[in-house]
Design an enzyme around this catalytic site. Structure first.
Site, PDB file in Angstrom:
ATOM      1  N   ASP A  67       0.837  -1.206   0.000  1.00 24.86           N
ATOM      2  CA  ASP A  67       0.000   0.000   0.000  1.00 24.86           C
ATOM      3  C   ASP A  67       0.874   1.259   0.000  1.00 24.86           C
ATOM      4  O   ASP A  67       0.374   2.378  -0.107  1.00 24.86           O
ATOM      5  CB  ASP A  67      -1.006  -0.002   1.157  1.00 24.86           C
ATOM      6  CG  ASP A  67      -0.341  -0.041   2.522  1.00 24.86           C
ATOM      7  OD1 ASP A  67       0.903  -0.200   2.601  1.00 24.86           O
ATOM      8  OD2 ASP A  67      -1.065   0.079   3.532  1.00 24.86           O
ATOM      9  N   SER A  68       2.197   1.063   0.053  1.00 22.86           N
ATOM     10  CA  SER A  68       3.122   2.185  -0.176  1.00 22.86           C
ATOM     11  C   SER A  68       2.874   2.810  -1.545  1.00 22.86           C
ATOM     12  O   SER A  68       3.324   3.926  -1.804  1.00 22.86           O
ATOM     13  CB  SER A  68       4.577   1.706  -0.075  1.00 22.86           C
ATOM     14  OG  SER A  68       4.782   0.582  -0.905  1.00 22.86           O
ATOM     15  N   ASP A 106      -1.177  -6.096  -0.277  1.00 28.36           N
ATOM     16  CA  ASP A 106      -1.502  -5.447   0.998  1.00 28.36           C
ATOM     17  C   ASP A 106      -2.996  -5.200   1.130  1.00 28.36           C
ATOM     18  O   ASP A 106      -3.638  -4.747   0.176  1.00 28.36           O
ATOM     19  CB  ASP A 106      -0.799  -4.083   1.070  1.00 28.36           C
ATOM     20  CG  ASP A 106       0.411  -4.103   1.988  1.00 28.36           C
ATOM     21  OD1 ASP A 106       0.547  -5.038   2.797  1.00 28.36           O
ATOM     22  OD2 ASP A 106       1.228  -3.171   1.879  1.00 28.36           O
ATOM     23  N   LYS A 136      -1.394  -9.365   2.705  1.00 37.16           N
ATOM     24  CA  LYS A 136      -0.612  -8.945   3.871  1.00 37.16           C
ATOM     25  C   LYS A 136      -1.450  -7.965   4.669  1.00 37.16           C
ATOM     26  O   LYS A 136      -2.161  -7.141   4.085  1.00 37.16           O
ATOM     27  CB  LYS A 136       0.711  -8.296   3.445  1.00 37.16           C
ATOM     28  CG  LYS A 136       1.523  -7.734   4.611  1.00 37.16           C
ATOM     29  CD  LYS A 136       2.966  -7.404   4.226  1.00 37.16           C
ATOM     30  CE  LYS A 136       3.190  -6.058   3.635  1.00 37.16           C
ATOM     31  NZ  LYS A 136       2.744  -4.899   4.448  1.00 37.16           N
ATOM     32  N   GLU A 138      -1.380  -5.511   8.501  1.00 31.99           N
ATOM     33  CA  GLU A 138      -0.549  -4.972   9.586  1.00 31.99           C
ATOM     34  C   GLU A 138      -1.184  -5.276  10.937  1.00 31.99           C
ATOM     35  O   GLU A 138      -2.411  -5.234  11.087  1.00 31.99           O
ATOM     36  CB  GLU A 138      -0.387  -3.451   9.416  1.00 31.99           C
ATOM     37  CG  GLU A 138       0.395  -3.086   8.166  1.00 31.99           C
ATOM     38  CD  GLU A 138       0.639  -1.593   8.033  1.00 31.99           C
ATOM     39  OE1 GLU A 138       0.367  -0.822   8.984  1.00 31.99           O
ATOM     40  OE2 GLU A 138       1.106  -1.186   6.952  1.00 31.99           O
ATOM     41  N   GLU A 205       9.333  -4.541  10.192  1.00 31.77           N
ATOM     42  CA  GLU A 205       9.789  -3.241   9.686  1.00 31.77           C
ATOM     43  C   GLU A 205      10.287  -2.341  10.808  1.00 31.77           C
ATOM     44  O   GLU A 205       9.665  -2.239  11.875  1.00 31.77           O
ATOM     45  CB  GLU A 205       8.632  -2.534   8.948  1.00 31.77           C
ATOM     46  CG  GLU A 205       9.033  -1.140   8.448  1.00 31.77           C
ATOM     47  CD  GLU A 205       8.063  -0.514   7.463  1.00 31.77           C
ATOM     48  OE1 GLU A 205       7.063  -1.173   7.084  1.00 31.77           O
ATOM     49  OE2 GLU A 205       8.301   0.644   7.071  1.00 31.77           O
TER      50      GLU A 205
HETATM   51  O1  KIV Z   1       3.566  -1.129   1.644  1.00 31.29           O
HETATM   52  C1  KIV Z   1       4.714  -1.599   1.511  1.00 31.29           C
HETATM   53  O2  KIV Z   1       5.407  -1.377   0.511  1.00 31.29           O
HETATM   54  C2  KIV Z   1       5.228  -2.419   2.590  1.00 31.29           C
HETATM   55  C3  KIV Z   1       6.685  -2.730   2.583  1.00 31.29           C
HETATM   56  C4  KIV Z   1       7.460  -1.521   2.926  1.00 31.29           C
HETATM   57  C5  KIV Z   1       7.016  -3.869   3.440  1.00 31.29           C
HETATM   58  O3  KIV Z   1       4.506  -2.799   3.447  1.00 31.29           O
END
Ligand code: KIV
Length: 290
Positions: A67-68, A106, A136, A138, A205
């Protein structure tokens, strides 16, 4: 409608793709730690587009549609405004552009925290509409019930502990975690809880190196570090960070290229050619055949 068909190289700008390889699976990734094979660490990078996925795929074990992308692609101030539809659109593109790596997507903020049922509804959309093999999310102990719920229903989950960017408002920033004994113990407890709940792997992280080493040794699923330790079972970076796309270089990033300079120089040369009417040339215009 399924979006998992392969790239149509006749109509896209993508190069012809190699013959499809057999994709890595969740159990194959998990076994790497179990069988002690993470002596050769797992390689993960973020990918957001089909072409980027094509280029990264041969070099990686896993591609993360992080989600970055909210910050990297959309210029948002944090990952919080990222939506499920954004993740699905980019996730499907990455699946179409890859043949070898396990693709993990994510779950965006607000799409899974309310209940295991909400998480299942969001994760099943992600899986069905992208063709990715895993999601994924969090969170540690608080997400254990949700991770168990999804895992038991056929949705492999990669957990994300330590510095969790979706919790930036609660954490007060993006600083490294685990400095106090109390925080150290909490992060280890988070990691154990998500592993016990059935997460097949986890991202760790932004934590103190000593904590990352202890945590990696204390769970039997692969731990993928970012700003953690060289002794984690694998590493991940945001691809644009390691390519040198941005001016700011966080401490945990190693730049392997300076792509911003390359783009700047190419754009400057293009602009100069256009202004001098040096582009297009005879080679780039259509004329009747003689
Ligand atoms: O959103 C993302 O790119 C991430 C990575 C930095 C692990 O969660």
């Amino acid at each position: 409608m399924s979006t998992t068909f392969t790239l149509d190289t006749a109509t896209s700008r993508a190069n012809p793709t190699p013959a499809p390889m057999k994709r890595l699976t969740v159990p194959a990734i998990q076994r790497r730690k179990f069988e002690g094979q993470t002596g050769e660490p797992l390689v993960m990078l973020t990918a957001y587009t089909a072409r980027q996925a094509q280029l990264l795929d041969p070099h990686c074990d896993m591609l993360l549609v992080g989600d970055s992308l909210g910050q990297v692609i959309y210029g948002l101030p944090s990952t919080l405004p990222v939506t499920l539809d954004m993740m699905i659109a980019h996730g499907a593109a990455v699946v179409r552009g890859s043949y070898h790596s396990l693709v993990i997507i994510d779950m965006p903020f607000g799409s899974y925290e309310a209940s295991p049922q909400q998480a299942f509804a969001s994760a099943s959309r992600i899986m069905a509409e992208t063709g990715a093999a895993a999601v994924k999310l969090e969170g540690g102990q608080a997400m254990a019930e949700t991770i168990a719920f999804l895992s038991q229903r056929g949705i492999p989950v990669m957990a994300h502990v330590g510095l969790t960017p979706q919790a930036v408002n609660a954490l007060g920033g993006y600083g490294a975690r685990g400095k106090s004994q109390q925080e150290h113990a909490k992060i280890i407890a988070d990691a154990r809880a998500v592993a016990d709940a059935g997460a097949f792997a986890m991202v760790l992280e932004g934590v103190m190196e000593e904590l990352a080493d202890a945590l990696t040794a204390s769970v039997d699923v692969p731990v993928i570090g970012i700003g953690a330790s060289a002794r984690c079972d694998g590493q991940v970076l945001v691809t644009e960070d390691m390519l040198g796309m941005f001016e700011r270089v966080p401490r945990f990033v190693k730049r392997f290229e300076n792509i911003a300079e390359t783009i700047d120089s190419a754009a400057a040369r293009y602009a100069a050619d256009v202004r001098a009417r040096a582009f297009p040339t005879d080679d780039q215009v259509y004329r009747p055949k003689k």
